[in-house]
Design a protein around this motif. Structure first.
Motif, PDB file in Angstrom:
ATOM      1  N   VAL A   1       0.842  -1.193   0.000  1.00 52.13           N
ATOM      2  CA  VAL A   1       0.000   0.000   0.000  1.00 52.13           C
ATOM      3  C   VAL A   1       0.888   1.258   0.000  1.00 52.13           C
ATOM      4  N   THR A   2       0.512   2.249  -0.781  1.00 48.53           N
ATOM      5  CA  THR A   2       1.188   3.551  -0.747  1.00 48.53           C
ATOM      6  C   THR A   2       0.679   4.293   0.482  1.00 48.53           C
ATOM      7  N   VAL A   3       1.597   4.751   1.337  1.00 48.67           N
ATOM      8  CA  VAL A   3       1.187   5.351   2.601  1.00 48.67           C
ATOM      9  C   VAL A   3       1.759   6.768   2.728  1.00 48.67           C
ATOM     10  N   VAL A   4       0.892   7.721   3.004  1.00 54.01           N
ATOM     11  CA  VAL A   4       1.335   9.106   3.238  1.00 54.01           C
ATOM     12  C   VAL A   4       0.798   9.540   4.598  1.00 54.01           C
ATOM     13  N   ILE A   5       1.720   9.892   5.494  1.00 57.37           N
ATOM     14  CA  ILE A   5       1.348  10.217   6.873  1.00 57.37           C
ATOM     15  C   ILE A   5       1.864  11.600   7.227  1.00 57.37           C
ATOM     16  N   SER A   6       0.996  12.450   7.760  1.00 61.59           N
ATOM     17  CA  SER A   6       1.471  13.753   8.217  1.00 61.59           C
ATOM     18  C   SER A   6       1.640  13.756   9.726  1.00 61.59           C
ATOM     19  N   ALA A   7       2.557  14.577  10.179  1.00 59.98           N
ATOM     20  CA  ALA A   7       2.757  14.774  11.613  1.00 59.98           C
ATOM     21  C   ALA A   7       3.537  16.058  11.806  1.00 59.98           C
ATOM     22  N   HIS A   8       3.311  16.736  12.917  1.00 60.60           N
ATOM     23  CA  HIS A   8       4.158  17.903  13.158  1.00 60.60           C
ATOM     24  C   HIS A   8       5.372  17.515  13.998  1.00 60.60           C
ATOM     25  N   ASP A   9       5.320  16.320  14.623  1.00 62.73           N
ATOM     26  CA  ASP A   9       6.449  15.844  15.422  1.00 62.73           C
ATOM     27  C   ASP A   9       7.370  14.980  14.566  1.00 62.73           C
ATOM     28  N   GLU A  10       8.452  15.579  14.094  1.00 61.28           N
ATOM     29  CA  GLU A  10       9.345  14.855  13.184  1.00 61.28           C
ATOM     30  C   GLU A  10      10.111  13.719  13.856  1.00 61.28           C
ATOM     31  N   THR A  11      10.199  13.746  15.176  1.00 58.92           N
ATOM     32  CA  THR A  11      10.967  12.693  15.851  1.00 58.92           C
ATOM     33  C   THR A  11      10.295  11.329  15.648  1.00 58.92           C
ATOM     34  N   LEU A  12       8.969  11.345  15.369  1.00 54.50           N
ATOM     35  CA  LEU A  12       8.268  10.082  15.121  1.00 54.50           C
ATOM     36  C   LEU A  12       8.671   9.467  13.789  1.00 54.50           C
ATOM     37  N   MET A  13       9.213  10.282  12.900  1.00 53.14           N
ATOM     38  CA  MET A  13       9.496   9.820  11.529  1.00 53.14           C
ATOM     39  C   MET A  13      10.936   9.383  11.362  1.00 53.14           C
ATOM     40  N   GLU A  14      11.780   9.862  12.253  1.00 53.23           N
ATOM     41  CA  GLU A  14      13.223   9.749  12.019  1.00 53.23           C
ATOM     42  C   GLU A  14      13.729   8.320  11.945  1.00 53.23           C
ATOM     43  N   ASP A  15      13.107   7.415  12.697  1.00 55.01           N
ATOM     44  CA  ASP A  15      13.605   6.040  12.748  1.00 55.01           C
ATOM     45  C   ASP A  15      13.265   5.226  11.507  1.00 55.01           C
ATOM     46  N   TYR A  16      12.456   5.778  10.635  1.00 59.67           N
ATOM     47  CA  TYR A  16      11.943   4.945   9.549  1.00 59.67           C
ATOM     48  C   TYR A  16      12.755   5.007   8.262  1.00 59.67           C
ATOM     49  N   GLY A  17      13.653   5.992   8.173  1.00 64.93           N
ATOM     50  CA  GLY A  17      14.489   6.101   6.979  1.00 64.93           C
ATOM     51  C   GLY A  17      13.697   6.304   5.704  1.00 64.93           C
ATOM     52  N   ARG A  18      12.514   6.914   5.835  1.00 68.54           N
ATOM     53  CA  ARG A  18      11.681   7.188   4.650  1.00 68.54           C
ATOM     54  C   ARG A  18      11.816   8.650   4.263  1.00 68.54           C
TER      55      ARG A  18
END
Ligand code: ADP
Ligand code: ADP
Length: 217
Positions: free
Chosen positions: A188-205
């Motif tokens: 599935v193509t997944v697009v997720i928004s968040a204002h907290d970038e620390t949640l995204m950092e571990d994913y390498g996306r």
């Protein structure tokens, strides 16, 4: 799969939420959308979902230019999209199962297959044991997982989530991110928004950063 070509979105009243944006998201990609409140994240997701229309420029989703689509064609585009949006409220007057069944009722899915689909979606988000529960008895994290089950029950090829972890503790927020990753892993193509970038950092996306409707460095 998703392509923005010089897209500008101006709301009535003159507010320019997106300014001449061009980018593409590949089929099966998992992408994050970052930026402060008001940066244009929700607007970008709404354009992909066909909830809002671009003022100028092209929005291509699955090869269809949404800017040129007749309103009557939109439901067909929507069938391939799952939405986890804040304003898609849980219906608290009916159990978990019925909440997830709702989208299938709307598209007129065969009843017996529908029940199977609902259970598969609940299983996927870890709520199979709670299908008869009333949503009020679920924790915040469980309610969010219910919203995700409802968003994927029709097996969309694109899953859009607008700040899905906004009101959750960090541990729950990371659980939700893992869940989205599991959908990405089945294609599935997944697009997720968040204002907290620390949640995204571990994913390498890829992280698309917005500021005042434009790309931020
Ligand atoms: P984000 O999701 O990053 O918080 P939004 O896309 O919600 O950003 O908002 C981007 C800009 O567009 C903001 O200035 C916001 O006030 C404005 N905006 C959003 N929705 C509307 C609307 N329906 N009418 C007018 N302005 C809007
Ligand atoms: P089944 O044979 O159990 O009906 P499929 O073979 O169609 O299911 O799919 C295999 C697995 O991948 C299932 O667990 C299904 O829930 C999951 N899956 C496939 N596509 C999607 C999607 N777009 N969203 C959510 N889950 C999906």
């Amino acid at each position: 799969m998703i392509q923005f070509d010089q897209v500008t979105k101006r709301y009535p009243g003159g507010n320019e939420a997106l300014k001449n944006l061009s980018f593409a998201i590949d089929s099966g990609e998992m992408v994050f959308l970052a930026g402060h409140s008001g940066a244009g994240k929700s607007t970008l997701l709404k354009l992909i979902a066909g909830i809002e229309r671009a003022t100028s420029g092209g929005v291509l989703v699955n090869g269809q230019n949404l800017s040129k689509l007749r309103p009557s064609q939109l439901p067909y585009v929507r069938q391939h999209i799952g939405l986890v949006f804040q304003d898609h409220k849980i219906l608290f007057d009916r159990p978990v199962f019925d909440n997830v069944m709702l989208p299938l009722n709307i598209i007129g899915f065969d009843r017996r297959d529908a029940a199977k689909r609902v259970r598969a979606a609940l299983d996927k988000v870890g709520l199979l044991g709670k299908e008869k529960a009333m949503p009020i008895h679920l924790s915040g994290g469980e309610q969010q997982r219910l919203c995700i089950a409802r968003a994927v029950v029709h097996r969309p090829s694109i899953l859009l989530a607008d700040e899905p972890s906004a009101n959750l503790d960090r541990a729950y927020a990371l659980d939700i991110m893992e869940l989205f990753k599991s959908f990405h892993q089945v294609g599935v193509t997944v697009v997720i928004s968040a204002h907290d970038e620390t949640l995204m950092e571990d994913y390498g996306r890829r992280i698309i950063r917005l500021r005042e409707g434009q790309f931020a460095a």
